[in-house]
Scaffold this active site. Structure first.
Site, short mmCIF file in Angstrom:
data_model
loop_
_atom_site.label_atom_id
_atom_site.label_comp_id
_atom_site.label_asym_id
_atom_site.label_seq_id
_atom_site.Cartn_x
_atom_site.Cartn_y
_atom_site.Cartn_z
N CYS A 185 4.43 4.71 2.33
CA CYS A 185 4.78 5.00 3.50
C CYS A 185 3.55 4.93 4.44
CB CYS A 185 5.55 6.38 3.81
SG CYS A 185 7.16 6.60 2.79
N LYS A 216 1.66 -1.66 -1.52
CA LYS A 216 0.27 -1.77 -1.93
C LYS A 216 -0.14 -0.67 -2.64
CE LYS A 216 -3.70 -4.27 -2.17
NZ LYS A 216 -3.46 -5.33 -3.35
#
Length: 609
Positions: A2, A604
């Site tokens: 997030c 990522k």
């Protein structure tokens, strides 16, 4: 995972917040939202499922005038992907965005329902919002006290930003596990998950540490540590250039980052190779030689691509430095009882330095009696670097594509340098150390040579892009490279791919061989080449089709396709052969029209366990 961006300024900030989370798209997300307290002290909230561009469309329809607010990109962990589950969450006057997982979410939800709170979502974040509101109403304390009391009731990892509509001049940030930074401006301040979101407005940052709570106003910042004492945290000036966060002439970040690898490796080698063909890591300081002189065993812990790099290095440590080395997936390392060898050095490997499983493994290891812990990381400001005894930076530069490329090859470069350093420290086999240094010096040129072969690899990718399954094979230290090739293909093309040691072919995978499952083999010229040739014949005799990456020709069967590559020194062959596999995965995904930089379901920086 997030992404969080918040700001308290004198200007209207809705567009700034959206620009910020747009820069965090690479972290992975499925929905996005923002909340601003407008100039009439109303909360204006906009949320939507899908790309940030959808949020932009909705926001443009409203003229939001307000100077304090927060935005968020959500990667679903509690509750399905829906508008109702999208952040920010609100409980009366309390606005919350959050990254992490609250493990006692169900218990707290049940308690709050009994207090009369009605839930509109399935998220653990709404639990935080209602808990803060309940605490505030119960004790009538300041918001900082409310947060200090509330987080004692939370189990799990989190970073959060809170705004109180009744005091709309301050942001409050809390960090436990997931990263959070403060960006320093002139009569304005910012909060974000990652400095990339703020580089266009500031290069001055404060990194919150474990247990910190910060009150952030336009002209003032106060930080409380986990003991609720006011503390000063170091201001850090970022050396990342904003322009490096742009694609430039490339279509995707991944393509750009593949082509940046010669430069990244040169940067990783710079100032580390001495005139006497030895290795020097300035980060290690005066203890540089002592750390490794006493090391008799190495334990490496990592996840994903970093795990594959660690697997390659195991061969190097044992064959070149004569040091036993074990490699373990971080999530497994933390969940079992371990027997630690004498004088064992723990090495953690991570691009971001915020990988939750790897951080958990590091913290667990400190109870186990390791000689010390060393992290190899791309981000100097990361939690992993700050919490380790020693660190070495990979110097890959900013990597935005979710699928790691230059961070992998620079990790391998540092690991091979480390092998040479250990040999230097033990004053053994100096010729091997010299050979490593000399060979690494020419690696960037070798990679530039292989990048010139990309059309050949794209042609192969176009031929195979419609396949549903692929098998990757390699022997010795090329087996982990096969693993990395299969992982890259899975990540960005969504084609199922498996990797096996070539010698395991007849122990099961051979049953899968037919004309519909291409076999990708990495077979450079080395002592294992003849064994690989036997495996190729086994595949061809069963009607399989083989694509071989090698500097040798394989033309004795019509089912063999050779992707002829330049000769490369055996020491650096694993790094070299990574490049064509990255290009292959990229071109397959391109042919299939995939979202290469933001593959579905992936992030990522994986900041939750």
């Amino acid at each position: 995972m997030c992404g969080i961006v918040a700001a308290v300024t004198q200007r209207n900030i809705a567009n700034f917040l959206i620009d910020g989370i747009k820069k965090l798209e690479y972290r992975g997300y499925d929905s996005s939202g923002l909340a601003v307290i407008d100039n009439k002290n109303n909360i204006v909230r906009i949320r939507c499922v899908g790309k940030v561009n959808e949020l932009i469309k909705k926001t443009n329809k409203k003229k939001i005038l307000g100077s304090i607010g927060v935005a968020h990109t959500r990667w679903a962990t509690h509750g399905k992907v829906s508008k109702e589950n999208t952040h920010p969450h609100i409980s009366s006057n309390i606005i919350v965005v959050h990254n992490g997982i609250i493990e006692n979410n169900s218990t707290l939800r049940g308690f709050l329902k009994k207090q009369g709170y009605i839930f509109s979502s399935d998220t653990d974040t709404e639990v935080i919002a209602h808990l803060l509101h309940w605490e505030q109403n119960k004790k009538k304390d300041s918001l900082i006290k409310v947060i200090q009391n509330s987080i004692k009731k939370l189990d799990g990892n989190y970073s959060m930003v809170v705004i109180d509509q009744n005091n709309p001049s301050k942001l409050i940030a809390a960090r436990s596990g997931s990263p959070l930074i403060i960006g320093l401006g002139t009569e304005e301040n910012f909060i974000a998950s990652d400095q990339i979101a703020l580089l266009h407005v500031t290069k001055r940052f404060i990194y919150l540490e474990e247990g910190d709570i910060a009150i952030v106003a336009r002209k003032e910042i106060n930080i409380f540590n986990k003991n609720n004492s006011i503390i000063q945290r170091e201001e850090v000036v970022s050396n990342i250039e904003y322009k490096s966060a742009k694609k430039g002439k490339y279509r995707y970040y991944m393509e750009k980052e593949i082509h940046e690898q010669p430069k990244s490796i040169r940067n990783t080698l710079k100032n580390r190779l001495t005139n006497s063909n030895k290795v020097h890591f300035s980060e290690l300081g005066s203890k540089e030689n002592n750390i490794f002189y006493n090391t008799e065993h190495i334990q490496i812990v990592a996840c994903g691509t970093s795990y594959n790099a660690a697997m390659v290095s195991r061969y190097w440590f044992e064959e070149l430095a004569n040091i036993p080395c074990d490699v373990e997936i971080a999530s497994e390392f933390s969940s079992r009882k371990l027997v630690v060898r004498k004088k064992s050095l723990l090495i953690t490997l991570s691009q971001s330095g915020e990988t939750a499983d790897t951080l958990s493994a590091l913290r667990y290891s400190k109870k186990l009696g390791y000689l010390g812990n060393l992290t190899i990381c791309n981000m100097k400001s990361s939690s992993l670097v700050r919490e380790s005894d020693f660190y070495i930076l990979t110097k890959a530069g900013l990597e935005i594509g979710v699928a790691s490329t230059k961070s992998f090859t620079t990790q391998l470069t540092v690991l091979l340098l480390l092998v040479a350093k250990i040999i230097n420290s033990k004053k053994e086999n100096n010729n091997t150390s010299k050979r490593i240094v000399q060979t690494l010096s020419i690696l960037p040129v070798r990679i530039e040579e292989i990048l010139k072969k990309k059309q050949l690899i794209q042609d192969m990718a176009n031929t195979l892009a419609n396949k549903k399954n692929m098998l990757f094979l390699g022997r010795g230290n090329q087996y982990p490279i096969a693993m990395e090739g299969a992982l890259k293909l899975k990540e960005i093309s969504y084609i199922h791919a498996e990797a096996y040691p070539s010698g395991e072919l007849k122990h099961g995978p051979l049953a899968l061989i037919d004309k519909n499952i291409p076999v990708i083999m990495i077979a450079p010229e080395n002592s294992l080449l003849e064994k690989n040739k036997k495996n190729i014949k086994e595949i061809c005799s069963r009607g399989g089709i083989v694509y071989v990456f090698s500097n040798q020709e394989f033309d004795y069967e019509e089912n063999i396709n050779t992707i002829k590559l330049p000769y490369v020194e055996e020491l650096i062959a694993p790094i070299f052969y990574t490049i064509p596999l990255q290009l292959f995965a990229y071109y397959v995904a391109l042919k299939k029209g995939r979202d290469i930089d933001q593959p579905r379901h992936l992030a990522k920086s994986v900041t939750v366990e």
